[in-house]
Design a protein around this motif. Structure first.
Motif, PDB file in Angstrom:
ATOM      1  N   LEU A   1      65.915   4.306  35.052  1.00 58.03           N
ATOM      2  CA  LEU A   1      64.750   3.489  34.714  1.00 58.03           C
ATOM      3  C   LEU A   1      63.926   4.113  33.599  1.00 58.03           C
ATOM      4  O   LEU A   1      63.134   3.417  32.964  1.00 58.03           O
ATOM      5  CB  LEU A   1      63.899   3.265  35.960  1.00 58.03           C
ATOM      6  N   VAL A   2      64.095   5.402  33.329  1.00 60.95           N
ATOM      7  CA  VAL A   2      63.393   6.031  32.213  1.00 60.95           C
ATOM      8  C   VAL A   2      63.897   5.447  30.898  1.00 60.95           C
ATOM      9  O   VAL A   2      63.116   5.083  30.019  1.00 60.95           O
ATOM     10  CB  VAL A   2      63.580   7.567  32.234  1.00 60.95           C
ATOM     11  N   HIS A   3      65.226   5.321  30.768  1.00 62.10           N
ATOM     12  CA  HIS A   3      65.795   4.734  29.557  1.00 62.10           C
ATOM     13  C   HIS A   3      65.425   3.260  29.443  1.00 62.10           C
ATOM     14  O   HIS A   3      65.230   2.740  28.342  1.00 62.10           O
ATOM     15  CB  HIS A   3      67.307   4.898  29.537  1.00 62.10           C
ATOM     16  N   LEU A   4      65.314   2.578  30.586  1.00 59.66           N
ATOM     17  CA  LEU A   4      64.935   1.169  30.566  1.00 59.66           C
ATOM     18  C   LEU A   4      63.488   0.998  30.124  1.00 59.66           C
ATOM     19  O   LEU A   4      63.159   0.036  29.424  1.00 59.66           O
ATOM     20  CB  LEU A   4      65.156   0.532  31.936  1.00 59.66           C
ATOM     21  N   ALA A   5      62.615   1.923  30.495  1.00 60.93           N
ATOM     22  CA  ALA A   5      61.223   1.868  30.037  1.00 60.93           C
ATOM     23  C   ALA A   5      61.164   2.009  28.519  1.00 60.93           C
ATOM     24  O   ALA A   5      60.401   1.288  27.844  1.00 60.93           O
ATOM     25  CB  ALA A   5      60.400   2.964  30.706  1.00 60.93           C
ATOM     26  N   ASN A   6      61.979   2.902  27.956  1.00 61.66           N
ATOM     27  CA  ASN A   6      62.045   3.039  26.502  1.00 61.66           C
ATOM     28  C   ASN A   6      62.580   1.771  25.855  1.00 61.66           C
ATOM     29  O   ASN A   6      62.101   1.354  24.802  1.00 61.66           O
ATOM     30  CB  ASN A   6      62.935   4.223  26.127  1.00 61.66           C
ATOM     31  N   THR A   7      63.546   1.136  26.494  1.00 60.41           N
ATOM     32  CA  THR A   7      64.116  -0.099  25.965  1.00 60.41           C
ATOM     33  C   THR A   7      63.086  -1.229  25.980  1.00 60.41           C
ATOM     34  O   THR A   7      62.992  -1.997  25.026  1.00 60.41           O
ATOM     35  CB  THR A   7      65.361  -0.497  26.783  1.00 60.41           C
ATOM     36  N   CYS A   8      62.302  -1.324  27.059  1.00 56.83           N
ATOM     37  CA  CYS A   8      61.266  -2.360  27.147  1.00 56.83           C
ATOM     38  C   CYS A   8      60.264  -2.217  26.009  1.00 56.83           C
ATOM     39  O   CYS A   8      59.931  -3.195  25.332  1.00 56.83           O
ATOM     40  CB  CYS A   8      60.545  -2.290  28.490  1.00 56.83           C
ATOM     41  N   SER A   9      59.774  -1.011  25.785  1.00 55.06           N
ATOM     42  CA  SER A   9      58.784  -0.824  24.715  1.00 55.06           C
ATOM     43  C   SER A   9      59.426  -0.998  23.339  1.00 55.06           C
ATOM     44  O   SER A   9      58.794  -1.516  22.416  1.00 55.06           O
ATOM     45  CB  SER A   9      58.093   0.524  24.836  1.00 55.06           C
ATOM     46  N   HIS A  10      60.704  -0.630  23.195  1.00 54.09           N
ATOM     47  CA  HIS A  10      61.390  -0.827  21.914  1.00 54.09           C
ATOM     48  C   HIS A  10      61.506  -2.316  21.584  1.00 54.09           C
ATOM     49  O   HIS A  10      61.254  -2.722  20.446  1.00 54.09           O
ATOM     50  CB  HIS A  10      62.781  -0.184  21.952  1.00 54.09           C
ATOM     51  N   LEU A  11      61.875  -3.134  22.576  1.00 57.61           N
ATOM     52  CA  LEU A  11      62.003  -4.572  22.331  1.00 57.61           C
ATOM     53  C   LEU A  11      60.653  -5.208  22.027  1.00 57.61           C
ATOM     54  O   LEU A  11      60.558  -6.099  21.178  1.00 57.61           O
ATOM     55  CB  LEU A  11      62.678  -5.253  23.521  1.00 57.61           C
TER      56      LEU A  11
ATOM     57  N   PRO B   1      70.734   1.810  23.092  1.00 59.06           N
ATOM     58  CA  PRO B   1      71.945   2.507  23.551  1.00 59.06           C
ATOM     59  C   PRO B   1      72.804   1.612  24.441  1.00 59.06           C
ATOM     60  O   PRO B   1      72.298   0.793  25.202  1.00 59.06           O
ATOM     61  CB  PRO B   1      71.394   3.693  24.351  1.00 59.06           C
ATOM     62  N   ASP B   2      74.107   1.777  24.326  1.00 58.61           N
ATOM     63  CA  ASP B   2      75.061   0.960  25.076  1.00 58.61           C
ATOM     64  C   ASP B   2      75.368   1.622  26.415  1.00 58.61           C
ATOM     65  O   ASP B   2      76.057   2.634  26.473  1.00 58.61           O
ATOM     66  CB  ASP B   2      76.346   0.802  24.262  1.00 58.61           C
ATOM     67  N   THR B   3      74.809   1.042  27.494  1.00 58.10           N
ATOM     68  CA  THR B   3      75.150   1.456  28.850  1.00 58.10           C
ATOM     69  C   THR B   3      75.492   0.196  29.638  1.00 58.10           C
ATOM     70  O   THR B   3      75.142  -0.919  29.222  1.00 58.10           O
ATOM     71  CB  THR B   3      73.985   2.190  29.543  1.00 58.10           C
ATOM     72  N   LYS B   4      76.150   0.352  30.777  1.00 58.03           N
ATOM     73  CA  LYS B   4      76.498  -0.807  31.599  1.00 58.03           C
ATOM     74  C   LYS B   4      75.241  -1.514  32.098  1.00 58.03           C
ATOM     75  O   LYS B   4      75.180  -2.738  32.146  1.00 58.03           O
ATOM     76  CB  LYS B   4      77.339  -0.373  32.791  1.00 58.03           C
ATOM     77  N   PHE B   5      74.219  -0.730  32.459  1.00 52.83           N
ATOM     78  CA  PHE B   5      72.982  -1.316  32.970  1.00 52.83           C
ATOM     79  C   PHE B   5      72.247  -2.086  31.877  1.00 52.83           C
ATOM     80  O   PHE B   5      71.789  -3.211  32.106  1.00 52.83           O
ATOM     81  CB  PHE B   5      72.095  -0.202  33.538  1.00 52.83           C
ATOM     82  N   HIS B   6      72.153  -1.503  30.676  1.00 54.41           N
ATOM     83  CA  HIS B   6      71.518  -2.204  29.563  1.00 54.41           C
ATOM     84  C   HIS B   6      72.277  -3.481  29.218  1.00 54.41           C
ATOM     85  O   HIS B   6      71.666  -4.523  28.953  1.00 54.41           O
ATOM     86  CB  HIS B   6      71.454  -1.316  28.332  1.00 54.41           C
ATOM     87  N   LEU B   7      73.608  -3.397  29.223  1.00 56.12           N
ATOM     88  CA  LEU B   7      74.411  -4.578  28.902  1.00 56.12           C
ATOM     89  C   LEU B   7      74.171  -5.692  29.909  1.00 56.12           C
ATOM     90  O   LEU B   7      73.982  -6.849  29.530  1.00 56.12           O
ATOM     91  CB  LEU B   7      75.899  -4.205  28.852  1.00 56.12           C
ATOM     92  N   GLY B   8      74.144  -5.355  31.191  1.00 60.30           N
ATOM     93  CA  GLY B   8      73.902  -6.372  32.220  1.00 60.30           C
ATOM     94  C   GLY B   8      72.541  -7.023  32.070  1.00 60.30           C
ATOM     95  O   GLY B   8      72.408  -8.247  32.176  1.00 60.30           O
TER      96      GLY B   8
END
Length: 170
Positions: free
Chosen positions: A3-13, A27-34
């Motif tokens: 969820l740390v990487h997801l928090a960075n993704t949320c603010s990036h978007l 970054p390409d991860t299975k969780f990000h892709l889903g």
């Protein structure tokens, strides 16, 4: 699932839509892709394409890339290039305003929030469930990680599935 990487993704978007970018990468991860495919199914993103460190050609963003294309072959994932793989996301705008206005985490890295079907049903109807606020704004979506993948909260209620609340998008 981090969820740390997801928090960075949320603010990036959020920052990418405020900057009016048409294309961005994460970054390409299975969780990000889903999650990104769920966002695309809900209409927040126009395209989701796996690629390398450079943006893919425009025809790959508009259609399914062909492995028989001699000019732009699909790069195979190996253990040597796995760290440089990116998800390239096409952002959507409507009447010069971003479709994805705000994206915020519901579950935090230190506090994960799990909800059953009755709790999700309350949230979908706009009522608070526990200390999670209900969905009251038009076009707001809540994404849930279930054993069947990442789904939107309304779809979880239809399928009678519970799971961990991931993020809220409007």
């Amino acid at each position: 699932m981090s969820l740390v990487h997801l928090a960075n993704t949320c603010s990036h978007l959020q920052n990418a839509t405020k900057a009016r970018l048409g294309l961005t990468s994460i970054p390409d991860t299975k969780f990000h892709l889903g999650l990104m495919l769920a966002l695309q199914n809900s209409g927040f993103l126009s395209t989701v394409v796996r690629g390398g460190p450079t943006p893919p050609p425009a025809h790959n963003l508009l259609s399914h890339p062909s492995s028989s294309d001699p000019e732009h072959p699909i790069e195979q994932v190996t253990r040597h290039n796995i760290s440089s793989r990116r998800l390239w996301l096409g952002l959507k705008y409507w009447n010069s305003s971003p479709v994805l206005e705000k994206m915020s985490l519901v579950s935090k890295p230190t506090r994960r929030i799990w909800m059953d079907v009755t709790g999700l049903q309350k949230l979908v109807l706009g009522k608070n469930s526990g200390y999670v606020k209900g969905m009251t704004r038009t076009g707001e979506c809540l994404f849930v990680s279930t054993d069947r993948g990442i789904l939107e909260a309304r779809e979880c209620v239809e399928r009678k599935l519970g799971g961990m609340l991931i993020c809220r998008v409007r």
